[in-house]
Design a protein around this motif. Sequence first.
Motif, PDB file in Angstrom:
ATOM      1  N   ASP A 167       0.813  -1.214   0.000  1.00 23.06           N
ATOM      2  CA  ASP A 167       0.000   0.000   0.000  1.00 23.06           C
ATOM      3  C   ASP A 167       0.850   1.269   0.000  1.00 23.06           C
ATOM      4  O   ASP A 167       0.382   2.330  -0.414  1.00 23.06           O
ATOM      5  N   VAL A 168       2.094   1.170   0.486  1.00 21.90           N
ATOM      6  CA  VAL A 168       2.996   2.335   0.406  1.00 21.90           C
ATOM      7  C   VAL A 168       3.290   2.650  -1.052  1.00 21.90           C
ATOM      8  O   VAL A 168       3.219   3.808  -1.479  1.00 21.90           O
ATOM      9  N   VAL A 169       3.612   1.608  -1.823  1.00 21.75           N
ATOM     10  CA  VAL A 169       3.870   1.803  -3.249  1.00 21.75           C
ATOM     11  C   VAL A 169       2.624   2.342  -3.945  1.00 21.75           C
ATOM     12  O   VAL A 169       2.685   3.257  -4.770  1.00 21.75           O
ATOM     13  N   GLY A 170       1.461   1.771  -3.587  1.00 18.57           N
ATOM     14  CA  GLY A 170       0.212   2.224  -4.184  1.00 18.57           C
ATOM     15  C   GLY A 170      -0.075   3.681  -3.901  1.00 18.57           C
ATOM     16  O   GLY A 170      -0.534   4.416  -4.784  1.00 18.57           O
ATOM     17  N   LEU A 171       0.194   4.118  -2.681  1.00 22.75           N
ATOM     18  CA  LEU A 171      -0.064   5.521  -2.329  1.00 22.75           C
ATOM     19  C   LEU A 171       0.849   6.473  -3.090  1.00 22.75           C
ATOM     20  O   LEU A 171       0.412   7.501  -3.609  1.00 22.75           O
ATOM     21  N   VAL A 172       2.143   6.131  -3.143  1.00 21.99           N
ATOM     22  CA  VAL A 172       3.081   6.991  -3.865  1.00 21.99           C
ATOM     23  C   VAL A 172       2.698   7.064  -5.347  1.00 21.99           C
ATOM     24  O   VAL A 172       2.700   8.146  -5.952  1.00 21.99           O
ATOM     25  N   ALA A 173       2.342   5.904  -5.930  1.00 19.95           N
ATOM     26  CA  ALA A 173       1.920   5.885  -7.332  1.00 19.95           C
ATOM     27  C   ALA A 173       0.657   6.716  -7.536  1.00 19.95           C
ATOM     28  O   ALA A 173       0.548   7.479  -8.508  1.00 19.95           O
ATOM     29  N   TYR A 174      -0.293   6.600  -6.609  1.00 22.07           N
ATOM     30  CA  TYR A 174      -1.530   7.388  -6.712  1.00 22.07           C
ATOM     31  C   TYR A 174      -1.235   8.880  -6.609  1.00 22.07           C
ATOM     32  O   TYR A 174      -1.774   9.688  -7.379  1.00 22.07           O
ATOM     33  N   SER A 175      -0.377   9.269  -5.656  1.00 26.23           N
ATOM     34  CA  SER A 175      -0.060  10.690  -5.472  1.00 26.23           C
ATOM     35  C   SER A 175       0.573  11.285  -6.723  1.00 26.23           C
ATOM     36  O   SER A 175       0.234  12.395  -7.139  1.00 26.23           O
ATOM     37  N   PRO A 197       5.250  15.539  -6.233  1.00 25.64           N
ATOM     38  CA  PRO A 197       4.532  14.570  -5.400  1.00 25.64           C
ATOM     39  C   PRO A 197       5.452  13.699  -4.554  1.00 25.64           C
ATOM     40  O   PRO A 197       5.095  13.305  -3.443  1.00 25.64           O
ATOM     41  N   LEU A 198       6.663  13.398  -5.078  1.00 27.74           N
ATOM     42  CA  LEU A 198       7.614  12.625  -4.284  1.00 27.74           C
ATOM     43  C   LEU A 198       8.064  13.408  -3.059  1.00 27.74           C
ATOM     44  O   LEU A 198       8.148  12.869  -1.947  1.00 27.74           O
ATOM     45  N   LEU A 199       8.342  14.701  -3.249  1.00 24.02           N
ATOM     46  CA  LEU A 199       8.761  15.540  -2.132  1.00 24.02           C
ATOM     47  C   LEU A 199       7.623  15.726  -1.135  1.00 24.02           C
ATOM     48  O   LEU A 199       7.840  15.711   0.086  1.00 24.02           O
ATOM     49  N   VAL A 200       6.405  15.883  -1.659  1.00 25.94           N
ATOM     50  CA  VAL A 200       5.252  16.043  -0.770  1.00 25.94           C
ATOM     51  C   VAL A 200       5.056  14.795   0.081  1.00 25.94           C
ATOM     52  O   VAL A 200       4.840  14.872   1.301  1.00 25.94           O
ATOM     53  N   ASN A 201       5.142  13.611  -0.548  1.00 27.09           N
ATOM     54  CA  ASN A 201       4.976  12.372   0.204  1.00 27.09           C
ATOM     55  C   ASN A 201       6.091  12.159   1.214  1.00 27.09           C
ATOM     56  O   ASN A 201       5.852  11.643   2.310  1.00 27.09           O
ATOM     57  N   ALA A 202       7.316  12.550   0.839  1.00 32.28           N
ATOM     58  CA  ALA A 202       8.423  12.451   1.794  1.00 32.28           C
ATOM     59  C   ALA A 202       8.172  13.357   2.998  1.00 32.28           C
ATOM     60  O   ALA A 202       8.416  12.972   4.147  1.00 32.28           O
ATOM     61  N   PRO A 250      -3.796  11.237   3.927  1.00 31.31           N
ATOM     62  CA  PRO A 250      -3.155  10.960   5.219  1.00 31.31           C
ATOM     63  C   PRO A 250      -2.547   9.568   5.318  1.00 31.31           C
ATOM     64  O   PRO A 250      -1.943   9.228   6.334  1.00 31.31           O
ATOM     65  N   LEU A 251      -2.683   8.744   4.277  1.00 32.96           N
ATOM     66  CA  LEU A 251      -2.331   7.330   4.379  1.00 32.96           C
ATOM     67  C   LEU A 251      -0.861   7.106   4.725  1.00 32.96           C
ATOM     68  O   LEU A 251      -0.527   6.443   5.708  1.00 32.96           O
ATOM     69  N   LEU A 252       0.043   7.656   3.935  1.00 31.73           N
ATOM     70  CA  LEU A 252       1.464   7.396   4.143  1.00 31.73           C
ATOM     71  C   LEU A 252       1.928   7.944   5.491  1.00 31.73           C
ATOM     72  O   LEU A 252       2.704   7.306   6.203  1.00 31.73           O
ATOM     73  N   GLY A 253       1.440   9.125   5.858  1.00 31.51           N
ATOM     74  CA  GLY A 253       1.831   9.713   7.138  1.00 31.51           C
ATOM     75  C   GLY A 253       1.340   8.899   8.317  1.00 31.51           C
ATOM     76  O   GLY A 253       2.050   8.759   9.318  1.00 31.51           O
TER      77      GLY A 253
END
Length: 474
Positions: A167-175, A197-202, A250-253
Amino acid sequence: MGGWMEGTSSVARVIISIALMLFLGFAMTRLTKKLKLPKVTAYILAGVLLGPFCLNMVPGEIIEGMDFIADIALAFIAFSTGEFFRLETLKRNGAKVVVVTLFESCMASLLIFLMTYFILGIDLTFSLVLAALAAATAPASTLMTIRQTGAKGDFVDTLLQVVALDDVVGLVAYSMAIYIALAVNSGAFQASSMLKPLLVNAGVFLLGGVFGVGMKLLMPKKRSTDNRLIISVATLFAFCGVCALLDVSPLLGCMSMGTAYINITDDDKIFKQLNYFSPPILLLFFVRSGLNFQLDALGNSSTFIGGVPLMVIGGLYFIVRIVGKYIGAFLGCLLAGKKKEVRNYLGLALIPQAGVAIGLAALGARTLGGEMGESLETIILASSVLYELIGPACAKLALYLSKSYSNDLDDLVPVDSISGPPKNAVELLVEQIQAIQRELPEHTDEMTLNEQAFLEAAEEQYAMMGRGHGQNRR
């Protein structure tokens, strides 16, 4: 919509609608339990029955006003997933598991994108987001099957770690997909902007870790268990609010929050308390998803996306994602040097798709809006029901074919492992059964542990109340 409640107060409409959702969601689980189907299927079907295409018992404004439920449900799902990211576990097989996860997730997304954009000629925006959602997997059905069979071994260890990272991969791909889609629609897309989006997710990941540390500081050992539950729920809600302000998922966080907390404290009791507290919230989320299910659009051959009937897109999505998961898992295990049993059958256990994918589809529908957003959510909901129907059976087949468990008593307890003087067939059978019983843990039912943790908090609350009203609670 919901015309039977016209003339009643807005407060009454909200309360009665929520009560209907809870009651019918529970009632449907009585039916699906007999059919040995997961609860998620019952909740979605309950929403369809209550929705505008069947009984029409929930007003449209109530459905629209409950869109925040998706964020809260995702927060609880993600935080509980963080419990599986213990550092000692990741250190053992972390690199190999990451390789397998990337391959099986990305292969499913890649095949869906090739199918929708290049073969069917569907809009780039829709193709990107749908492909990203294909990466996510629902671990609940797989975990349930593992518990029921008592399976163990390298296949099970790999499977558990892959579904946790999936689901981490899925969230990053979705973002990334949703950001690119919005940029393309606005005409302001630049290749360099893909880094955003990569920086935002990080940033969200780091912020979640900070919240996890803060949760630990707010809950010292002397803190009462009922207040620990209050603080943890408040922290999750606060983080969801911050993410809503920033317009990010909020998923990844929340995964990061759970990961930080479990590795700092090694306290899994709060996860059990939350898992016992969250079912009504998750029920409302899935029932509301069923309320949004565009049943007429799925069944109507005149409903098109990019000139292709929605029914065709949904059917192809269902099949192609399964193919992508299997091929990706096979190639990832081959590259990681996994055994043949793991390589050949891991993909079968990665079919289910429910919670995270449905939550992200709801967020995607809200972001894209219009017919495209509704169609996206409809496809994910319809396919999730089908995946949940076949997922547990495929997972059990994969566990059996990989020799992770056996129905043969001699495989579970070999005769040569029974020591002592020679015995007849009956005596051997009795000793084999006793050997299996000795290996069984005292408590294997996760809900029992969750309930125990929740009830302990209530008992402590009553005990503290009995000490007198002059003492202050911490």
